[in-house]
Design an enzyme around this catalytic site. Structure first.
Site, PDB file in Angstrom:
ATOM      1  N   GLN A  47       0.841  -1.197   0.000  1.00 15.65           N
ATOM      2  CA  GLN A  47       0.000   0.000   0.000  1.00 15.65           C
ATOM      3  C   GLN A  47       0.869   1.238   0.000  1.00 15.65           C
ATOM      4  O   GLN A  47       1.836   1.303   0.753  1.00 15.65           O
ATOM      5  CB  GLN A  47      -0.903  -0.007   1.252  1.00 15.65           C
ATOM      6  CG  GLN A  47      -1.839   1.200   1.365  1.00 15.65           C
ATOM      7  CD  GLN A  47      -2.746   1.109   2.574  1.00 15.65           C
ATOM      8  OE1 GLN A  47      -3.256   0.015   2.885  1.00 15.65           O
ATOM      9  NE2 GLN A  47      -2.974   2.214   3.249  1.00 15.65           N
ATOM     10  N   ASP A  48       0.534   2.180  -0.888  1.00 12.12           N
ATOM     11  CA  ASP A  48       1.201   3.487  -0.915  1.00 12.12           C
ATOM     12  C   ASP A  48       0.228   4.513  -0.364  1.00 12.12           C
ATOM     13  O   ASP A  48      -0.953   4.515  -0.709  1.00 12.12           O
ATOM     14  CB  ASP A  48       1.571   3.885  -2.358  1.00 12.12           C
ATOM     15  CG  ASP A  48       2.799   3.152  -2.869  1.00 12.12           C
ATOM     16  OD1 ASP A  48       3.260   3.489  -3.972  1.00 12.12           O
ATOM     17  OD2 ASP A  48       3.282   2.243  -2.158  1.00 12.12           O
ATOM     18  N   ASN A  49       0.745   5.405   0.466  1.00  8.11           N
ATOM     19  CA  ASN A  49      -0.083   6.488   1.018  1.00  8.11           C
ATOM     20  C   ASN A  49       0.516   7.833   0.655  1.00  8.11           C
ATOM     21  O   ASN A  49       1.732   7.962   0.517  1.00  8.11           O
ATOM     22  CB  ASN A  49      -0.147   6.387   2.548  1.00  8.11           C
ATOM     23  CG  ASN A  49      -0.878   5.146   3.013  1.00  8.11           C
ATOM     24  OD1 ASN A  49      -1.695   4.580   2.279  1.00  8.11           O
ATOM     25  ND2 ASN A  49      -0.596   4.711   4.242  1.00  8.11           N
ATOM     26  N   ARG A  59       1.489  14.915  12.395  1.00 12.09           N
ATOM     27  CA  ARG A  59       0.759  13.652  12.249  1.00 12.09           C
ATOM     28  C   ARG A  59       1.528  12.574  13.016  1.00 12.09           C
ATOM     29  O   ARG A  59       2.685  12.331  12.708  1.00 12.09           O
ATOM     30  CB  ARG A  59       0.637  13.266  10.771  1.00 12.09           C
ATOM     31  CG  ARG A  59      -0.170  14.261   9.934  1.00 12.09           C
ATOM     32  CD  ARG A  59      -0.162  13.888   8.464  1.00 12.09           C
ATOM     33  NE  ARG A  59      -0.837  14.872   7.646  1.00 12.09           N
ATOM     34  CZ  ARG A  59      -2.094  14.729   7.216  1.00 12.09           C
ATOM     35  NH1 ARG A  59      -2.801  13.655   7.577  1.00 12.09           N
ATOM     36  NH2 ARG A  59      -2.661  15.659   6.447  1.00 12.09           N
ATOM     37  N   HIS A  62       2.102   7.295  15.295  1.00 12.91           N
ATOM     38  CA  HIS A  62       1.173   6.204  15.015  1.00 12.91           C
ATOM     39  C   HIS A  62       1.901   4.895  14.718  1.00 12.91           C
ATOM     40  O   HIS A  62       3.024   4.894  14.187  1.00 12.91           O
ATOM     41  CB  HIS A  62       0.324   6.534  13.775  1.00 12.91           C
ATOM     42  CG  HIS A  62      -0.451   7.797  13.894  1.00 12.91           C
ATOM     43  ND1 HIS A  62      -0.820   8.547  12.797  1.00 12.91           N
ATOM     44  CD2 HIS A  62      -0.914   8.476  14.974  1.00 12.91           C
ATOM     45  CE1 HIS A  62      -1.487   9.619  13.198  1.00 12.91           C
ATOM     46  NE2 HIS A  62      -1.549   9.607  14.520  1.00 12.91           N
ATOM     47  N   LYS A  72       7.516   0.700   6.916  1.00 16.93           N
ATOM     48  CA  LYS A  72       7.218   1.824   6.014  1.00 16.93           C
ATOM     49  C   LYS A  72       8.508   2.357   5.394  1.00 16.93           C
ATOM     50  O   LYS A  72       9.557   2.340   6.028  1.00 16.93           O
ATOM     51  CB  LYS A  72       6.552   2.972   6.791  1.00 16.93           C
ATOM     52  CG  LYS A  72       5.222   2.615   7.403  1.00 16.93           C
ATOM     53  CD  LYS A  72       4.739   3.671   8.369  1.00 16.93           C
ATOM     54  CE  LYS A  72       3.503   3.208   9.109  1.00 16.93           C
ATOM     55  NZ  LYS A  72       3.161   4.085  10.237  1.00 16.93           N
ATOM     56  N   TYR A 132       4.442   7.501   1.380  1.00 18.90           N
ATOM     57  CA  TYR A 132       5.114   6.365   2.011  1.00 18.90           C
ATOM     58  C   TYR A 132       4.478   5.045   1.600  1.00 18.90           C
ATOM     59  O   TYR A 132       3.295   4.979   1.293  1.00 18.90           O
ATOM     60  CB  TYR A 132       5.155   6.503   3.527  1.00 18.90           C
ATOM     61  CG  TYR A 132       3.842   6.716   4.224  1.00 18.90           C
ATOM     62  CD1 TYR A 132       3.201   7.948   4.162  1.00 18.90           C
ATOM     63  CD2 TYR A 132       3.246   5.714   4.969  1.00 18.90           C
ATOM     64  CE1 TYR A 132       2.000   8.164   4.809  1.00 18.90           C
ATOM     65  CE2 TYR A 132       2.054   5.926   5.637  1.00 18.90           C
ATOM     66  CZ  TYR A 132       1.438   7.159   5.553  1.00 18.90           C
ATOM     67  OH  TYR A 132       0.249   7.363   6.209  1.00 18.90           O
ATOM     68  N   ASP A 170      -5.208  12.635  17.515  1.00 18.87           N
ATOM     69  CA  ASP A 170      -3.799  12.660  17.949  1.00 18.87           C
ATOM     70  C   ASP A 170      -3.639  13.396  19.265  1.00 18.87           C
ATOM     71  O   ASP A 170      -2.747  13.093  20.055  1.00 18.87           O
ATOM     72  CB  ASP A 170      -2.907  13.269  16.870  1.00 18.87           C
ATOM     73  CG  ASP A 170      -2.707  12.326  15.703  1.00 18.87           C
ATOM     74  OD1 ASP A 170      -2.082  12.733  14.709  1.00 18.87           O
ATOM     75  OD2 ASP A 170      -3.198  11.174  15.783  1.00 18.87           O
TER      76      ASP A 170
HETATM   77  C1  T46 Z   1      -3.439   5.774   7.575  1.00 12.07           C
HETATM   78  C2  T46 Z   1      -4.687   5.615   6.757  1.00 12.07           C
HETATM   79  C3  T46 Z   1      -5.782   6.432   6.946  1.00 12.07           C
HETATM   80  N1  T46 Z   1      -6.903   6.265   6.179  1.00 12.07           N
HETATM   81  C4  T46 Z   1      -8.013   7.179   6.374  1.00 12.07           C
HETATM   82  C5  T46 Z   1      -8.539   7.233   7.804  1.00 12.07           C
HETATM   83  C6  T46 Z   1      -8.981   8.666   7.959  1.00 12.07           C
HETATM   84  O1  T46 Z   1     -10.318   8.807   7.537  1.00 12.07           O
HETATM   85  C7  T46 Z   1      -8.088   9.458   7.005  1.00 12.07           C
HETATM   86  C8  T46 Z   1      -6.969  10.176   7.708  1.00 12.07           C
HETATM   87  O2  T46 Z   1      -6.313   9.231   8.530  1.00 12.07           O
HETATM   88  P1  T46 Z   1      -5.322   9.720   9.656  1.00 12.07           P
HETATM   89  O3  T46 Z   1      -5.833  10.957  10.320  1.00 12.07           O
HETATM   90  O4  T46 Z   1      -4.994   8.519  10.528  1.00 12.07           O
HETATM   91  O5  T46 Z   1      -4.039  10.107   8.770  1.00 12.07           O
HETATM   92  P2  T46 Z   1      -2.584  10.453   9.361  1.00 12.07           P
HETATM   93  O6  T46 Z   1      -2.686  11.218  10.643  1.00 12.07           O
HETATM   94  O7  T46 Z   1      -1.790  11.017   8.256  1.00 12.07           O
HETATM   95  O8  T46 Z   1      -2.011   9.011   9.724  1.00 12.07           O
HETATM   96  C9  T46 Z   1      -0.718   8.575   9.327  1.00 12.07           C
HETATM   97  O9  T46 Z   1       0.176   9.293  10.102  1.00 12.07           O
HETATM   98  C10 T46 Z   1       1.462   8.769  10.347  1.00 12.07           C
HETATM   99  C11 T46 Z   1       2.482   9.746   9.836  1.00 12.07           C
HETATM  100  C12 T46 Z   1       1.733   7.403   9.898  1.00 12.07           C
HETATM  101  O10 T46 Z   1       2.883   6.972   9.791  1.00 12.07           O
HETATM  102  C13 T46 Z   1       0.612   6.490   9.696  1.00 12.07           C
HETATM  103  O11 T46 Z   1       0.869   5.662   8.573  1.00 12.07           O
HETATM  104  C14 T46 Z   1      -0.719   7.081   9.548  1.00 12.07           C
HETATM  105  O12 T46 Z   1      -1.389   6.774  10.753  1.00 12.07           O
HETATM  106  O13 T46 Z   1      -7.545   8.483   6.092  1.00 12.07           O
HETATM  107  C15 T46 Z   1      -6.991   5.281   5.210  1.00 12.07           C
HETATM  108  O14 T46 Z   1      -8.028   5.147   4.530  1.00 12.07           O
HETATM  109  N2  T46 Z   1      -5.917   4.438   5.019  1.00 12.07           N
HETATM  110  C16 T46 Z   1      -4.763   4.577   5.758  1.00 12.07           C
HETATM  111  O15 T46 Z   1      -3.808   3.795   5.530  1.00 12.07           O
END
Ligand code: T46
Length: 181
Positions: A47-49, A59, A62, A72, A132, A170
């Site tokens: 999976q790529d994010n 952020r 996590h 990652k 990532y 967070d």
């Molecule tokens: C992580 C993730 C999130 N989501 C959805 C869930 C929420 O509706 C939305 C935002 O998620 P979140 O607020 O958790 O996103 P980040 O705060 O950028 O989270 C990331 O932040 C730090 C830097 C990390 O290393 C993690 O990989 C990841 O947790 O995307 C998805 O659909 N798939 C995913 O893989």
């Protein structure tokens, strides 16, 4: 492509080789074979994010637990972040230690974070495009985290706390000593 170890076992910095010419530049952002040769172990990402953040966005920290733990490979496509990893592997000699590094679209530096690490970053530039690769799928039920301002970790995020922008989630993460690892 060169690899440099960090003080945290298994966590390494990767500097891709950038080809430059009159048009601009090119580099391989990931090559599975070259990575395995340098790191000594293969990784299979699934999976790529990508996230886009403004200055001060923090952020993290996590991680996913158990069978859903993710390794990652993180990089900044444009902008600059302070990237922070925390070793949450109870049997690790560096358990509870953290390492931080500036990643940017200028230095093209990447950090490979093995399973068992919490990860976070703060945006140091006006806009950040962060990308990532993960070797396990997103599993919300396995999500865990540590408060960014945990006193035991005492992470220096390099920006004033009043500039920080965090999600409600967070802001309510547990402290390191409250984790059930
Ligand atoms: C992580 C993730 C999130 N989501 C959805 C869930 C929420 O509706 C939305 C935002 O998620 P979140 O607020 O958790 O996103 P980040 O705060 O950028 O989270 C990331 O932040 C730090 C830097 C990390 O290393 C993690 O990989 C990841 O947790 O995307 C998805 O659909 N798939 C995913 O893989």
């Amino acid at each position: 492509m060169t690899l440099e170890k960090t003080p945290l076992a298994g966590c390494v910095l990767i500097q891709p080789h950038v080809f430059k010419d009159q048009r601009g530049s090119f580099f391989e952002s990931f090559n599975q074979q070259k990575f395995a040769q340098l790191y000594g172990k293969s990784v299979h990402f699934v999976q790529d994010n990508q996230s886009i953040s403004s200055y001060g966005t923090l952020r993290g920290l996590h991680f996913q637990q158990g069978e859903y733990a993710q390794a990652k490979l993180v990089r900044v496509i444009s902008g600059k972040v302070l990237d922070v990893v925390v070793d949450v592997r109870k049997d690790s000699p560096s358990f509870g230690q953290h390492h931080s590094v500036e990643l940017s679209g200028e230095n093209n530096l990447q950090i490979f974070i093995p399973k068992g690490f919490a990860h976070g970053f703060v945006g140091l530039s006006e806009k950040v495009i962060f990308e990532y690769k993960c070797d396990a799928y997103y599993q919300p039920s396995a999500e865990a985290g540590i408060r960014f301002d945990d006193p035991d970790l005492n992470i220096d995020w390099k920006i004033p706390s009043e500039d920080m922008i965090l999600s409600a989630k967070d802001q309510k993460l547990p402290l390191f000593n409250q984790l059930e690892l």
